[in-house]
Design an enzyme around this catalytic site. Structure first.
Site, PDB file in Angstrom:
ATOM      1  N   LYS A 170       0.860  -1.183   0.000  1.00 35.84           N
ATOM      2  CA  LYS A 170       0.000   0.000   0.000  1.00 35.84           C
ATOM      3  C   LYS A 170       0.897   1.234   0.000  1.00 35.84           C
ATOM      4  CE  LYS A 170      -1.532   2.978   2.815  1.00 35.84           C
ATOM      5  NZ  LYS A 170      -1.660   4.177   1.946  1.00 35.84           N
ATOM      6  N   GLY A 203      -5.011   5.397   4.570  1.00 33.02           N
ATOM      7  CA  GLY A 203      -4.791   4.678   5.813  1.00 33.02           C
ATOM      8  C   GLY A 203      -6.043   4.041   6.383  1.00 33.02           C
ATOM      9  N   GLY A 207      -4.788   0.807   4.970  1.00 28.40           N
ATOM     10  CA  GLY A 207      -3.758   0.617   5.981  1.00 28.40           C
ATOM     11  C   GLY A 207      -4.264  -0.108   7.216  1.00 28.40           C
ATOM     12  N   GLU A 245       9.752   2.283  10.593  1.00 33.05           N
ATOM     13  CA  GLU A 245      10.773   3.312  10.357  1.00 33.05           C
ATOM     14  C   GLU A 245      10.028   4.634  10.384  1.00 33.05           C
ATOM     15  OE1 GLU A 245      12.427   6.224   8.724  1.00 33.05           O
ATOM     16  OE2 GLU A 245      12.461   5.083   6.838  1.00 33.05           O
ATOM     17  N   CYS A 279      13.346  11.805   6.556  1.00 28.30           N
ATOM     18  CA  CYS A 279      13.231  11.538   7.985  1.00 28.30           C
ATOM     19  C   CYS A 279      14.585  11.529   8.676  1.00 28.30           C
ATOM     20  CB  CYS A 279      12.514  10.212   8.212  1.00 28.30           C
ATOM     21  SG  CYS A 279      13.171   8.851   7.236  1.00 28.30           S
ATOM     22  N   GLU A 378       9.602  17.439  14.353  1.00 25.60           N
ATOM     23  CA  GLU A 378      10.049  17.177  12.990  1.00 25.60           C
ATOM     24  C   GLU A 378       9.292  18.103  12.046  1.00 25.60           C
ATOM     25  OE1 GLU A 378      11.054  13.261  10.319  1.00 25.60           O
ATOM     26  OE2 GLU A 378       9.129  13.276  11.368  1.00 25.60           O
TER      27      GLU A 378
END
Length: 475
Positions: A170, A203, A207, A245, A279, A378
């Site tokens: 996906k 998602g 997901g 990750e 990232c 982030e």
């Protein structure tokens, strides 16, 4: 206009259980450039069944048979390299040169490393009377992001194929085009039916169905920490393996030596690459406090050399991927100003002359403290924050003072000192003087995730370990 309204399931292009489409926007123009079908739990069920059926035979293939398939996939991938690069630029705004030279080649690199490892990988090891066997874990759900779409797809698919697993991919619904072409590559390469399956979607629709599916044995997810937590929560009732990750806020400790200006310049460029949408970007630069003014001048010069523009314009930076990301970045830039950081260059708004498209001004903040929002969160855009340190020990302490631990960086002239500092940083990958290695394990400490990708460590994520006791009984 691309229209991808079929899924790849069981070796065939099939209609969705119920057709619902999503428009895909080109972030450089803010205009619709295509659409994809949105999958549902019914589509996931069909894909998982196909993968489960294929696992019975694919899991029993020899490493040599799987190597031949990987080689065919690599050959087809090279044939479609130009198509993949065009798709990446359309879907997530990567400059054409970045798509051709980095985005697409990274996928090819993971295919090559998986093939190289497979040639000599030990799936069996005898220890006294016991045989230790590494077997494919089963049906894998691969959920990938939009920022490095092919890198993240192939660094999961290649080891899954190599180890004898079957899979359902996906990709991100924000950047789905390159994944569709990748499925065409798998089909053209003659990957056995059901070994690789593609279901496009979001998602909530796909997901969640994949991560909670009782017949999925493992989920490999790359994305935000927030979404990773949800994947793990959905997977928990079936106690399946979850590889994650996730996010990062990587420190870059610049040592006090003759390479200082060069190290600062290299750090700025590393952050700005891919419009800051990595990232593992070294977004927190730590410099000796007495050299803050020097760092500011070097960082300003490097950032202001960064050109921003359309993917086909020759600019170094393209847009960020979406309006949502653009708004988030703008909010955090303003937060940095409001919290008292020194705005060195850049700032809110679009670059001059770019009225449409999700373009962000390359931005540098200095005199940042580690309690500021821009040093904690982030940002995922072309924004660098510079913090001062009074000693290397304090730099390490600041570097480790984060909920993340994906990557860290150390730059300096004295390799022994660089190594010494790097050894103290709590991150899954510590980059010394800008090094890069596709064979090195990639993954994080703390809230940056679990498990490792890339190289032989990636194989372990897709394998179960079985001990056959009494395999070689002693007389």
């Amino acid at each position: 206009m691309r229209e991808y309204h079929k899924f790849y399931i069981g070796g065939e292009w099939v209609e969705p259980a119920a057709l619902q489409t999503l428009d895909v926007l080109n972030p450089a123009t803010e205009e619709v450039c295509g659409s994809v079908a949105l999958g549902t739990a019914a589509d996931v069920d069909r894909a998982v069944r196909a993968a489960r059926t294929a696992f019975a035979s694919w899991s029993q293939t020899s490493p040599q048979e799987r190597l031949e398939v990987l080689d065919r996939v690599a050959a087809e991938y090279q044939k479609r390299a130009a198509d993949l690069a065009t798709a990446v630029s359309e879907e997530m705004g990567a400059p054409a040169s970045l798509a051709r030279r980095s985005q697409v080649p990274l996928g090819a690199g993971h295919l090559a490393t998986a093939a190289a490892i497979l040639k000599d990988y030990a799936f069996e090891e005898q220890r006294g009377q016991t045989m230790i066997v590494k077997e494919p874990i089963g049906v894998c759900a691969l959920i990938t992001p939009w920022n490095w779409p092919l890198n993240q797809i192939v660094c999961k698919v290649a080891p899954a194929l190599a180890t004898g697993c079957t899979m359902v991919l996906k990709p991100s619904e924000v950047a789905p085009f390159s994944a569709q072409i990748f499925a065409e590559i798998m089909n053209a390469a003659g990957v056995p039916a059901g070994v690789f399956n593609l279901v496009q979607g979001d998602g909530p629709g796909v997901g969640v169905a994949l991560s909670s599916h009782p017949d999925v044995d493992m989920v490999s997810f790359t994305g935000s920490t927030r979404a990773g937590i949800e994947v793990a929560r959905n997977a928990a009732p079936t106690v399946k393996r979850v590889h994650q990750e996730l996010g990062g806020k990587s420190p870059n400790i610049v040592l006090d030596d003759d390479l200082f200006a060069k190290s600062v310049t290299g750090g700025v460029r590393a952050v700005m690459n891919n419009s800051g949408q990595s990232c593992n970007a070294p977004t927190r630069m730590l410099v000796p406090a007495p050299r803050m003014a020097e760092a500011i001048e070097s960082a300003r010069a490097a950032a202001e050399q960064m050109t921003v523009g359309a993917p086909d314009s020759g600019a170094m930076l393209g847009p960020v991927v979406s309006e949502m990301q653009w708004n988030k970045i703008q909010g955090l830039i303003q937060r940095g100003i409001d919290e008292g950081a020194t705005l060195v260059t850049g700032g809110p708004g679009r670059p001059a002359g770019l009225e449409r498209g999700y373009y962000v001004r390359p931005t540098v903040f200095a005199n940042v403290t580690n309690d500021m929002t821009i040093a904690r969160e982030e940002i995922f855009g072309p924004v660098l924050v510079i913090l001062g340190y009074d000693s290397v020990e304090q730099a390490v302490e600041i570097g480790n003072d984060t909920e993340y631990g994906l990557s860290a960086y150390v730059s300096g002239a004295d390799l022994m000192e660089v190594r010494k500092v790097g050894a103290k940083l709590r991150a899954g990958q510590v980059v010394l003087n800008g090094a890069f290695d596709l064979m090195a394990p990639f993954g994080g400490y703390k809230m940056s995730g679990n498990g490792r990708e890339w190289g032989d460590f990636a194989f372990s994520e897709f394998l179960e370990v079985k001990a056959l006791l009494g395999y070689a009984p002693q007389a």
